[in-house]
Every structure is written in structure tokens, then in C-alpha cells.
Design a protein around this motif. Structure first.
Motif, mmCIF file in Angstrom:
data_model
loop_
_atom_site.group_PDB
_atom_site.id
_atom_site.type_symbol
_atom_site.label_atom_id
_atom_site.label_comp_id
_atom_site.label_asym_id
_atom_site.label_seq_id
_atom_site.Cartn_x
_atom_site.Cartn_y
_atom_site.Cartn_z
ATOM 1 N N LYS A 133 24.166 2.158 49.380
ATOM 2 C CA LYS A 133 23.021 1.245 49.331
ATOM 3 C C LYS A 133 23.546 -0.176 49.148
ATOM 4 C CE LYS A 133 20.214 4.775 47.048
ATOM 5 N NZ LYS A 133 19.447 5.123 45.821
ATOM 6 N N PRO A 134 22.890 -1.168 49.752
ATOM 7 C CA PRO A 134 23.352 -2.555 49.579
ATOM 8 C C PRO A 134 23.050 -3.049 48.169
ATOM 9 C CG PRO A 134 21.292 -2.520 50.789
ATOM 10 C CD PRO A 134 21.701 -1.091 50.622
ATOM 11 N N HIS A 135 23.958 -3.810 47.584
ATOM 12 C CA HIS A 135 23.703 -4.395 46.275
ATOM 13 C C HIS A 135 24.545 -5.655 46.094
ATOM 14 C CE1 HIS A 135 27.260 -1.879 45.491
ATOM 15 N NE2 HIS A 135 27.528 -2.709 44.496
ATOM 16 N N LEU A 136 24.233 -6.377 45.033
ATOM 17 C CA LEU A 136 24.953 -7.614 44.737
ATOM 18 C C LEU A 136 26.327 -7.283 44.183
ATOM 19 C CD1 LEU A 136 24.884 -10.747 44.435
ATOM 20 C CD2 LEU A 136 24.012 -10.388 42.120
ATOM 21 N N GLU B 20 29.702 -14.449 44.533
ATOM 22 C CA GLU B 20 28.692 -13.400 44.538
ATOM 23 C C GLU B 20 28.323 -13.085 45.979
ATOM 24 O OE1 GLU B 20 25.401 -14.525 42.134
ATOM 25 O OE2 GLU B 20 26.385 -13.933 40.261
ATOM 26 N N LYS C 65 25.830 -10.985 48.412
ATOM 27 C CA LYS C 65 24.572 -10.259 48.482
ATOM 28 C C LYS C 65 24.638 -9.179 49.567
ATOM 29 C CE LYS C 65 21.780 -14.168 46.854
ATOM 30 N NZ LYS C 65 20.654 -15.067 47.171
ATOM 31 N N ASP C 66 23.883 -8.080 49.350
ATOM 32 C CA ASP C 66 23.794 -6.974 50.310
ATOM 33 C C ASP C 66 25.177 -6.462 50.723
ATOM 34 O OD1 ASP C 66 21.025 -7.195 50.274
ATOM 35 O OD2 ASP C 66 21.030 -8.669 51.888
ATOM 36 N N ALA C 67 26.043 -6.354 49.762
ATOM 37 C CA ALA C 67 27.404 -5.891 50.056
ATOM 38 C C ALA C 67 27.454 -4.367 50.096
ATOM 39 C CB ALA C 67 28.372 -6.419 49.003
ATOM 40 N N ILE C 68 28.379 -3.841 50.918
ATOM 41 C CA ILE C 68 28.678 -2.412 50.907
ATOM 42 C C ILE C 68 29.885 -2.215 50.001
ATOM 43 C CG2 ILE C 68 29.453 -0.453 52.282
ATOM 44 C CD1 ILE C 68 27.949 -1.570 54.636
ATOM 45 N N GLN D 83 34.933 -3.403 48.027
ATOM 46 C CA GLN D 83 34.061 -3.828 49.114
ATOM 47 C C GLN D 83 34.559 -3.249 50.440
ATOM 48 O OE1 GLN D 83 34.280 -7.955 50.113
ATOM 49 N NE2 GLN D 83 32.337 -7.955 51.257
ATOM 50 N N ILE E 113 25.117 1.295 55.812
ATOM 51 C CA ILE E 113 24.098 1.628 54.828
ATOM 52 C C ILE E 113 23.501 2.999 55.165
ATOM 53 C CG2 ILE E 113 21.928 0.901 53.779
ATOM 54 C CD1 ILE E 113 24.287 -0.942 53.208
#
Length: 359
Positions: free
Chosen positions: A57-60, A283, A285-288, A328, A335
Motif C-alpha cells: 500500500k502507498p504511504h509516506l 519525505e 509521498k505515496d512511496a512503495i 523503498q 501497489i
């Protein structure tokens, strides 16, 4: 014996041998083989590996740098006299707070005080000479050269007085800044000189946090950057702020020296302690990002096992930044993919897997 009886015995023996041969060579059911055949499905099940999995899931993602450093005082100096002489008084108590300018110790200045008294006693007469010569000069009763002579004598006397006062000041040891004075290294009656340390003075409010970062992070460390650090024996994390960096990379260690400031208002931390420092960088955003234990290094490449139709399938991935627990993924995963996070060293291409836990 009757021949018929003999032939009867021979016939019985022959029939027995024939029966034995038939029992030996006729195929019969193998109970052990049958049992193995019945267990075949169970064996196939045992060949499967029970693993844990995670759905991407993508997250910060916060890029963090962890380094070690040390706490150093804001200011620290070894206190010593600027002149030589016998110490006649010590005015401080070890381990106490002292203020800037506070008198800490003194060496014998009796001879200098006597010189000062003698010079100051000459001042009224010298000033009177200047006054009288100036009055005579106004009436043209004396030459200007005579007036300048007495005026020069007065200025020389003032200079001598200031010189003696400066020498007397050198016999006084005063605190150059506010701080805590350490253990006393001398006693009253000892002979002091500029090379003799009387005590150490340390300012611990605020404290400085000194550390070094690898050269690849040198451009990312800026004045004003926030960091947190911990010290052994303390559960709390302390917040500090970068205030300065070295002007160049250390060629021997290929690191950049950095200093941060921590208020230490209550004086709870002492300089000299080691610190575990955490610096937050970029930071994303929406990183795998996946757990680091899911990465399998192999022949200079990195791969991850994904769950597809009940089987484990390897996927080559390109990794980016690393945090304390995650890596990362720049390429290779998407996703929604289900990755296997346990048993990665036992997995093989196409191996059946059973998911025990999915996050």
C-alpha cells in the motif's frame, strides 16, 4: 514298509513343495506401499511453506539518517593566572555555578599595591603643577615648552598608574563566562604560573551536539535542520537544531562534521556523553516501501518473492532509500502486490506457499 505308504509320503511332500512355491511367487498386497500411497496428498501438503505476507500500500516514507555523536559544552576553559606568584586566596566552591566576572582566586600583589600607592600619591602635585603652569602661560610668565613639560609628566604618571593597575588585574582570576566550575587543582599558598591549571570552567546551558555524516549527505544538512537524539539511561528523545557545519569534507574519513544546539535549560545532561542521533531528511509521498527482511540479495541483484496463485514467484527489484525497518522500491513492484515477508531464504521459484498472516 508297504510301497503304497512310501509313495503316499512322497506325494504329500511333493504337494507341500508345490504349495510353498505357489505362495512364494504369486503377487500379494503390500500393506506398507498401500500406506505410502494413501499419504501422498499429505506429503504434497508438507512440501508447501507457511509464510507471512504483506499487501503493498502507498504511504509516506521519511528518509532518516542514524549516526552517533557526543555532547560537548557550549564553552569550556582551563582556568589559570596570567602572571606568576603565590596564591593567597581562593574564593570559589568546587562544582558550583559562578557568574561572568566573579573573582575566583588571587595571587600576592603587595608589591604592586605599594607601587600604585606611590604613584597615586604623586598625582595631586603633578596636577597642581599643570594648573599653575597653565595659569602662568596665560600671562606669558612661562614658556609654552615649560607648560608642555609638566603636562607630559602628568600624562606619564597616569600611564604608570594604569600599567600598575593592569598588572594587579593579572593577579586576579575571574570567570570569563557563566558556568559551573569543576574540581580545584591548587591550594592556598601554592605557586601559580600561566601553566598551572586552577580549575575547569564549563558552560552546560546550552549544550552542543557534535557528529559527522557521510559525504553523500553533506549537501542535505542545512543550518536550522531539526534532529532528535537519545543518551544511554534515558528513555526520552531530546530535540536539537543544527547551527553550523564544517567548511569542508574530512579527507581521511570522508565525513562532514556538524554541530547542533540543545537548550539543556534544566542542566539535566552533562557534556561528554555519547548520543544516538536521528536526522529526518526527505519525505516521499505515496512511496512503495517494504520490510527490509523481504529483500533477498542474489548475485549483485535484489529480488522479492510475490504471492501468485498459491505459488512463490521471484521479482527483480530496484531499491531506493533505506530506513531503520523499510526499503523503498523504485522498480519491480506495484501497489496491490502481495509480497512474502518470512521464509525468504527457503523459498524457490514456483514453490507452493500457505499464507498464515497477511498485513
Amino acid at each position: 514298509m508297504d510301497k503304497r505308504i512310501k509313495w503316499g509320503i512322497v506325494a504329500l511332500i511333493g504337494i507341500g513343495l508345490i504349495g510353498l512355491a505357489i505362495h512364494t511367487f504369486v503377487p500379494r498386497t503390500n500393506d506398507e506401499l498401500a500406506e505410502v500411497e494413501q499419504q501422498k496428498p499429505t506429503t504434497t501438503k508438507k512440501n508447501s511453506l507457511n509464510v507471512n505476507a504483506q499487501i503493498i500500500k502507498p504511504h509516506l516514507l521519511t528518509d532518516k539518517l542514524f549516526v552517533s555523536g557526543k555532547l560537548i559544552p557550549d564553552e569550556e576553559v582551563d582556568l589559570s593566572f596570567e602572571t606568576s606568584g603565590k596564591i593567597v586566596d581562593i574564593f570559589f566552591t568546587e562544582g558550583t555555578f559562578v557568574n561572568k566576572g566573579q573573582l575566583l582566586a588571587k595571587v600576592n600583589d603587595r608589591q604592586l599595591q605599594a607601587q600604585l600607592d606611590r604613584l597615586e600619591a604623586q598625582m595631586p602635585l603633578a596636577e597642581d603643577r599643570v594648573f599653575r603652569q597653565n595659569a602662568l602661560l596665560q600671562r606669558d610668565a612661562v614658556s609654552k615648552e615649560a607648560y608642555e613639560q609638566v603636562k607630559t609628566e602628568l600624562a606619564t604618571l597616569n600611564a604608570d598608574i594604569e600599567n600598575v593597575k593592569a598588572s594587579i588585574e593579572l593577579t586576579e582570576l575571574r570567570a570569563p563566562f557563566d558556568g559551573v566550575i569543576g574540581l580545584r587543582q591548587v591550594s592556598t599558598g601554592a605557586y601559580a604560573s600561566p601553566s598551572v591549571v586552577v580549575a575547569k570552567l564549563t558552560r552546560i546551558t546550552p549544550l552542543k551536539v557534535e557528529f559527522a555524516v557521510p559525504e553523500r549527505y553533506a549537501r542535505q544538512i542545512r543550518k536550522g535542520a531539526n534532529l532528535s537524539f537519545k543518551v544511554e539511561g534515558k528513555l526520552d528523545a531530546y530535540q536539537a537544531q543544527v547551527y553550523a557545519t564544517e567548511s569542508s569534507i574530512d579527507p581521511s574519513t570522508h565525513t562532514l562534521n556538524v554541530r547542533a544546539i540543545y537548550p539543556n535549560k534544566q542542566g539535566e545532561l552533562l557534556p561528554g556523553r555519547y548520543a544516538s542521533i536521528e536526522l529526518s531528511q526527505n519525505e516521499i509521498k505515496d512511496a512503495i516501501a517494504i520490510p527490509s527482511e523481504a529483500i533477498v540479495p542474489e548475485m549483485g541483484q535484489n529480488k522479492v518473492f510475490v504471492y501468485r496463485n498459491g505459488l512463490a514467484q521471484p521479482v527483480d527489484v530496484e531499491i531506493g532509500i533505506r530506513t531503520e525497518a523499510e526499503v523503498q522500491i523504485l522498480r519491480g513492484l506495484a501497489i496491490g502486490d502481495t509480497i512474502l515477508t518470512t521464509g525468504t531464504l527457503q523459498l524457490r521459484t514456483g514453490m507452493p506457499v500457505i499464507l498464515d498472516n497477511i498485513n
